[in-house]
Motif scaffolding. Structure first.
Motif, PDB file in Angstrom:
ATOM      1  N   PHE A   7       0.825  -1.211   0.000  1.00 42.38           N
ATOM      2  CA  PHE A   7       0.000   0.000   0.000  1.00 42.38           C
ATOM      3  C   PHE A   7       0.857   1.259   0.000  1.00 42.38           C
ATOM      4  CE2 PHE A   7      -2.348  -3.473   1.955  1.00 42.38           C
ATOM      5  CZ  PHE A   7      -3.460  -3.507   1.115  1.00 42.38           C
ATOM      6  N   GLU A  64     -10.573   3.162   2.993  1.00 40.11           N
ATOM      7  CA  GLU A  64     -10.422   3.984   1.789  1.00 40.11           C
ATOM      8  C   GLU A  64      -9.137   3.629   1.046  1.00 40.11           C
ATOM      9  OE1 GLU A  64     -12.738   8.089   3.238  1.00 40.11           O
ATOM     10  OE2 GLU A  64     -10.562   7.918   3.390  1.00 40.11           O
ATOM     11  N   ILE A  65      -8.059   3.464   1.787  1.00 37.82           N
ATOM     12  CA  ILE A  65      -6.758   3.170   1.176  1.00 37.82           C
ATOM     13  C   ILE A  65      -6.730   1.770   0.573  1.00 37.82           C
ATOM     14  CG2 ILE A  65      -4.298   2.830   1.640  1.00 37.82           C
ATOM     15  CD1 ILE A  65      -4.629   5.050   3.841  1.00 37.82           C
ATOM     16  N   LYS A  98      -7.229   2.560 -13.261  1.00 41.60           N
ATOM     17  CA  LYS A  98      -7.641   2.717 -11.867  1.00 41.60           C
ATOM     18  C   LYS A  98      -9.135   2.454 -11.714  1.00 41.60           C
ATOM     19  CE  LYS A  98      -4.124   6.197 -10.808  1.00 41.60           C
ATOM     20  NZ  LYS A  98      -3.867   7.581 -10.341  1.00 41.60           N
ATOM     21  N   ASN A 124       1.842   1.574  -3.725  1.00 41.98           N
ATOM     22  CA  ASN A 124       0.833   1.598  -4.794  1.00 41.98           C
ATOM     23  C   ASN A 124      -0.363   2.506  -4.529  1.00 41.98           C
ATOM     24  OD1 ASN A 124       1.749  -0.642  -6.807  1.00 41.98           O
ATOM     25  ND2 ASN A 124       2.021  -1.541  -4.784  1.00 41.98           N
ATOM     26  N   SER A 125      -0.290   3.310  -3.504  1.00 41.94           N
ATOM     27  CA  SER A 125      -1.372   4.263  -3.245  1.00 41.94           C
ATOM     28  C   SER A 125      -0.775   5.617  -2.881  1.00 41.94           C
ATOM     29  CB  SER A 125      -2.273   3.773  -2.105  1.00 41.94           C
ATOM     30  OG  SER A 125      -1.545   3.691  -0.901  1.00 41.94           O
ATOM     31  N   SER A 126      -1.605   6.639  -2.954  1.00 39.75           N
ATOM     32  CA  SER A 126      -1.132   7.999  -2.658  1.00 39.75           C
ATOM     33  C   SER A 126      -1.228   8.267  -1.160  1.00 39.75           C
ATOM     34  CB  SER A 126      -1.958   9.012  -3.449  1.00 39.75           C
ATOM     35  OG  SER A 126      -1.876   8.744  -4.825  1.00 39.75           O
ATOM     36  N   MET A 127      -0.412   7.570  -0.391  1.00 33.29           N
ATOM     37  CA  MET A 127      -0.438   7.718   1.063  1.00 33.29           C
ATOM     38  C   MET A 127       0.492   8.846   1.491  1.00 33.29           C
ATOM     39  SD  MET A 127      -0.376   3.704   2.248  1.00 33.29           S
ATOM     40  CE  MET A 127      -0.582   4.028   3.991  1.00 33.29           C
ATOM     41  N   LYS A 146     -17.126  -1.183  -7.154  1.00 33.39           N
ATOM     42  CA  LYS A 146     -16.087  -0.426  -7.848  1.00 33.39           C
ATOM     43  C   LYS A 146     -16.405  -0.341  -9.334  1.00 33.39           C
ATOM     44  CE  LYS A 146     -12.595  -1.786  -4.493  1.00 33.39           C
ATOM     45  NZ  LYS A 146     -11.336  -2.494  -4.217  1.00 33.39           N
ATOM     46  N   ASP A 177      -1.087   8.935   6.764  1.00 34.43           N
ATOM     47  CA  ASP A 177      -1.650   7.632   6.392  1.00 34.43           C
ATOM     48  C   ASP A 177      -0.706   6.496   6.778  1.00 34.43           C
ATOM     49  OD1 ASP A 177      -3.959   8.716   5.303  1.00 34.43           O
ATOM     50  OD2 ASP A 177      -3.100   8.889   3.296  1.00 34.43           O
ATOM     51  N   GLY A 204      -9.189   1.430  -2.312  1.00 33.14           N
ATOM     52  CA  GLY A 204      -8.728   2.219  -3.451  1.00 33.14           C
ATOM     53  C   GLY A 204      -7.510   1.642  -4.136  1.00 33.14           C
ATOM     54  N   THR A 205      -6.740   0.830  -3.423  1.00 39.29           N
ATOM     55  CA  THR A 205      -5.504   0.262  -3.977  1.00 39.29           C
ATOM     56  C   THR A 205      -5.764  -1.038  -4.723  1.00 39.29           C
ATOM     57  OG1 THR A 205      -4.243   1.226  -2.138  1.00 39.29           O
ATOM     58  CG2 THR A 205      -3.162  -0.505  -3.425  1.00 39.29           C
TER      59      THR A 205
END
Length: 251
Positions: free
Chosen positions: A25, A90-91, A126, A28-31, A117, A35, A94-95
């Protein structure tokens, strides 16, 4: 969470049991920094418990103009603290691009999160989560009547096997009915109602509750009697609207 998975009665062919490392995560996510702190402080372990695929269960894949469901995963998040579940969901949702039944476990309680989704129209690589839906925390050693009815309703043999979209939709509907049952004495009675209509009514009740809470908060800070009276009148009107909706749910 044996009580949950036992109630779902999932075939052994769907078992996975692999650890998902937090690094997945992070990369691969915008943390942001906050976060990452949440993941570090609140999460003990993330486990990929089960995978529903065509070759593990007799359900067909689904594809239309906005979504493609060829797999459903059950992922369990074992928590160190029973907080920040919404942001963690959410994370994770979303990932991971395919539909997830996300189970949060903390001590003797669990909470479930789901959300349909669809393909992101701006970036087709995405996915966009349409709406995150959560159950309340359910105590495994102290199941209430509504909890028992709910766990029976998510036995996967009772869900649609037509395709993965319908299967996942049935699971979401079971959660929506469970959430509505807090305003209805008999969850079994709700099962005979249209799940979309029940959710619409429940969402309206929750929306009114938030407005009432906001007005009550204003009253605590208000010093003018005339304004306090005005706020109380508004609360009474909202309470009547809420009670009318609850009555509609119970018919």
């Amino acid at each position: 969470m044996n009580i949950l998975y036992k109630a779902m009665d999932i075939p052994k062919s769907c078992e996975v049991g692999n650890t998902i490392f937090k690094k997945l995560f992070y990369e691969n996510s915008s943390m942001n920094t906050r976060d990452k702190e949440i993941f570090k402080d609140c999460i003990d372990k993330i486990i990929w418990r089960y995978s529903f695929k065509e070759d593990t269960i007799n359900i067909q894949t689904y594809k239309d103009d906005i979504r493609e469901y060829d797999e459903i995963a059950i992922i369990e998040v074992i928590l160190e603290k029973d907080s920040k579940c919404k942001r963690i969901a959410e994370i994770i949702q979303g990932t991971i691009p395919y539909p997830i039944i996300l189970v949060f476990s903390y001590k003797d309680s669990f909470l479930i999160n789901v959300g349909h989704k669809r393909t992101n129209k701006v970036d087709e690589s995405k996915n966009t989560v349409e709406e995150l839906i959560f159950t309340d925390w359910i105590k495994t050693n102290k199941l209430q009547y509504r909890d028992k009815v709910f766990t029976k309703s998510i036995d996967i043999s009772k869900l649609s096997y037509a395709n993965f979209y319908k299967f996942y939709s049935d699971f979401i509907n079971a959660i929506n009915l469970y959430n509505a049952s807090i305003y209805q004495n008999d969850l079994k009675a709700l099962e005979n109602k249209d799940a979309d209509e029940v959710k619409e009514i429940t969402d309206s009740i929750e929306g009114i509750k938030k407005k009432i809470d906001k007005l009550k908060s204003k009253i605590k800070k208000e010093r003018q009697i005339s304004k306090t009276i005005d706020l109380n009148i508004k609360i009474k009107k909202l309470e009547k609207q809420r009670d009318k909706l609850i009555s509609k749910l119970n018919k």
